[in-house]
Design an enzyme around this catalytic site. Structure first.
Site, short mmCIF file in Angstrom:
data_model
loop_
_atom_site.label_atom_id
_atom_site.label_comp_id
_atom_site.label_asym_id
_atom_site.label_seq_id
_atom_site.Cartn_x
_atom_site.Cartn_y
_atom_site.Cartn_z
CE LYS A 125 -4.38 -4.22 1.27
NZ LYS A 125 -4.90 -3.11 2.09
CB CYS A 171 -2.21 -2.60 5.11
SG CYS A 171 -3.93 -2.30 5.21
CG HIS A 217 -8.48 5.12 2.77
ND1 HIS A 217 -9.33 4.88 3.89
CD2 HIS A 217 -7.92 3.86 2.39
CE1 HIS A 217 -9.55 3.78 4.21
NE2 HIS A 217 -8.62 3.08 3.59
CG ASP A 232 -6.63 0.03 1.47
OD1 ASP A 232 -7.04 -1.10 1.62
OD2 ASP A 232 -7.12 1.06 1.94
CG ASP A 260 -2.01 -1.12 0.94
OD1 ASP A 260 -1.75 -1.96 0.31
OD2 ASP A 260 -2.74 -1.28 2.17
C1 VGL Z 1 -4.86 1.03 5.67
C2 VGL Z 1 -6.17 2.12 7.08
C3 VGL Z 1 -7.26 1.71 6.15
C4 VGL Z 1 -3.17 0.51 5.51
C5 VGL Z 1 -5.76 0.64 4.74
O1 VGL Z 1 -2.86 0.41 4.43
O2 VGL Z 1 -2.63 0.31 6.39
N1 VGL Z 1 -4.86 1.80 7.04
N2 VGL Z 1 -6.92 1.00 4.90
ZN ZN Z 2 -8.45 1.05 3.43
#
Ligand code: VGL
Ligand code: ZN
Length: 227
Positions: free
Chosen positions: A121, A169, A96, A51, A11
């Site tokens: 994902k 993540c 996001h 993400d 991510d």
């Molecule tokens: C993530 C919060 C929400 C991450 C993804 O990639 O760590 N954190 N979605």
């Molecule tokens: Zn997320």
């Protein structure tokens, strides 16, 4: 089993980075030079994850009514869509990594010419999915990516995890990699957390299940040595 290492870059997307990310992790951009150095090593396979949410995703505070809809603060209970007896407490976030937006893009300074696969994902609006392998539900599991199959098809022994965020993540991807049977390493200098104070707890969880935190120099040595 022969040492066959994979690099999994979690991510490293605009929304998780300053200056414009909606869920910017402090210093999120600063790990890219280290990740690019790791990308130059002879890993058997190099994979980047993204993400990748629909606008109506359950983790967005904007999709919930007040007062319990404060991004970064409010917690909600998510029920397994196929089994209301299985539940998960989870945090709400600003919108996001919405599919098709600039915020969902990988950072342009990341050397993706070295990456063989991109795993997306978080498509299923009904569940949170921090791990790049699967959502947290087990009775039954709801959503699974092709990451485990990519790694096992490549006969990977060891998985090196880097990226964002160290306490979400990256953490759940590393824990699942170990659970899937890969010897799992997190490169500490190549991750950043949403919340610094969460890191000791994350490292305790790693210790309990055998995930190792490793420095980049040791990774350079190991991966080069076995090439
Ligand atoms: C993530 C919060 C929400 C991450 C993804 O990639 O760590 N954190 N979605
Ligand atoms: Zn997320």
């Amino acid at each position: 089993m022969a040492f066959k290492p994979a690099l999994v870059i979690v991510d490293v997307q605009e929304d998780f980075c300053p200056p414009n990310g909606s869920l910017a992790v402090p210093g999120g951009r600063d790990i890219v030079p280290t990740i690019n150095k790791l990308l130059s090593l002879p890993f058997a396979v190099k994979i980047a994850t993204k993400d990748f949410h629909p606008q109506d995703h359950i983790s967005f505070a904007s999709n919930h009514p007040p007062p319990n809809n404060v991004p970064f603060e409010s917690m909600i209970t998510i029920k397994n869509p196929e089994n209301p007896d299985e539940t998960e407490e989870t945090r709400l976030w600003p919108d996001h990594c919405v599919q098709g937006t600039k915020g969902s893009e990988l950072l342009p300074e990341l050397d993706i010419s070295q990456v063989q696969h991109i795993v997306e994902k978080g498509h299923d609006k009904r569940v949170e999915m921090y791990s790049a392998f699967a959502d947290p539900f087990t009775k039954p599991n709801i959503s699974r990516s092709n990451l485990a199959k990519l790694l096992s098809d490549a006969h990977i022994s060891d998985v090196y995890v880097v990226g964002l965020a160290a306490d979400y993540c990256v953490k759940f991807t590393a824990l699942d990699a170990q659970k899937e049977g890969f010897k799992t390493w997190v490169v500490g200098e190549a991750t950043k957390p949403v919340d610094d104070s969460s890191i000791p707890g994350v490292y305790d969880e790693y210790e309990k299940v055998g995930v190792k935190v490793i420095g980049q120099d040791e990774v350079f040595r190991k991966v080069n040595e076995h090439a």
